[in-house]
Design an enzyme around this catalytic site. Structure first.
Site, PDB file in Angstrom:
ATOM      1  N   SER A 133      57.648  51.405 113.531  1.00  0.00           N
ATOM      2  CA  SER A 133      59.730  51.727 113.380  1.00  0.00           C
ATOM      3  C   SER A 133      59.072  53.028 113.024  1.00  0.00           C
ATOM      4  O   SER A 133      58.431  54.479 112.916  1.00  0.00           O
ATOM      5  CB  SER A 133      59.599  50.713 112.698  1.00  0.00           C
ATOM      6  N   GLU A 181      53.083  45.657 113.778  1.00  0.00           N
ATOM      7  CA  GLU A 181      53.790  46.887 112.652  1.00  0.00           C
ATOM      8  C   GLU A 181      53.368  47.444 111.620  1.00  0.00           C
ATOM      9  O   GLU A 181      53.062  46.511 111.146  1.00  0.00           O
ATOM     10  CB  GLU A 181      55.416  46.525 112.362  1.00  0.00           C
TER      11      GLU A 181
END
Length: 178
Positions: free
Chosen positions: A83, A57
């Site tokens: 995200s 991420e």
């Protein structure tokens, strides 16, 4: 992949200079230490399914860019992921990823990059002969991007995983797909 609704219209088209990083931590440190300038395109590579491994991420670097008010001055592209809360000119899931020898592996700091969100394109504005020479050189090093301390299971995953555009799933040879 880009969250177009999270990108200010002024950044739907952007042309800038590459600033290349081989980890999210290095890119985040550069943003935090005021080493990123107006017109930079942060390129974070070797964070995809094979290179991460596991498609890390990249939210921290994106948040730093937006939080410092740089979301109309620079952009970010990565073979890692974001995200759903991502905002700003942050483009992820670049495929094929750097660890698989994708074009993101040949980008050098200073290279001009053009991002055109309405036309769904990212272009490395380097001479085709130079691109070909760089690709030939990169093949000798892919997929060994850099060493990270990761569990054996993730090392095995990195060897068997498909590209992000194919779902980043583990490839298994079975009688049906052998």
């Amino acid at each position: 992949v880009v969250k177009q609704a999270g990108v200010k219209p002024s950044m739907h088209y952007f042309k800038g200079r590459a600033r290349v990083f081989t980890s999210m931590e290095d890119a985040s440190n550069a943003v935090s230490n005021d080493q990123i300038q107006k017109g930079d395109v942060l390129v974070i590579r070797y964070e995809g399914p094979k290179g991460g491994p596991g498609m890390r991420e990249m939210h921290m670097t994106c948040s730093l860019i937006v939080g410092r008010g740089m979301d109309e001055d620079c952009a970010l592209i990565t073979d890692g992921r974001f995200s759903g809360s991502t905002r700003g000119p942050c483009i992820g899931h670049i495929s094929p990823e750097a660890a698989a020898g994708g074009e993101i592996a040949i980008v050098r700091t200073g290279d001009p990059i053009e991002i055109d969100i309405p036309n769904r394109s990212i272009r490395l504005l380097v001479d085709e002969r130079e691109i070909a020479a760089r690709k030939a050189a990169v093949k000798r090093y892919a997929p060994a991007a850099r060493e990270r301390r990761v569990p054996t299971s993730l090392r095995a995953y990195a060897l068997l995983v498909s590209s992000a555009d194919k779902g980043a799933v583990r490839l298994i040879d079975t009688p049906d797909n052998a």
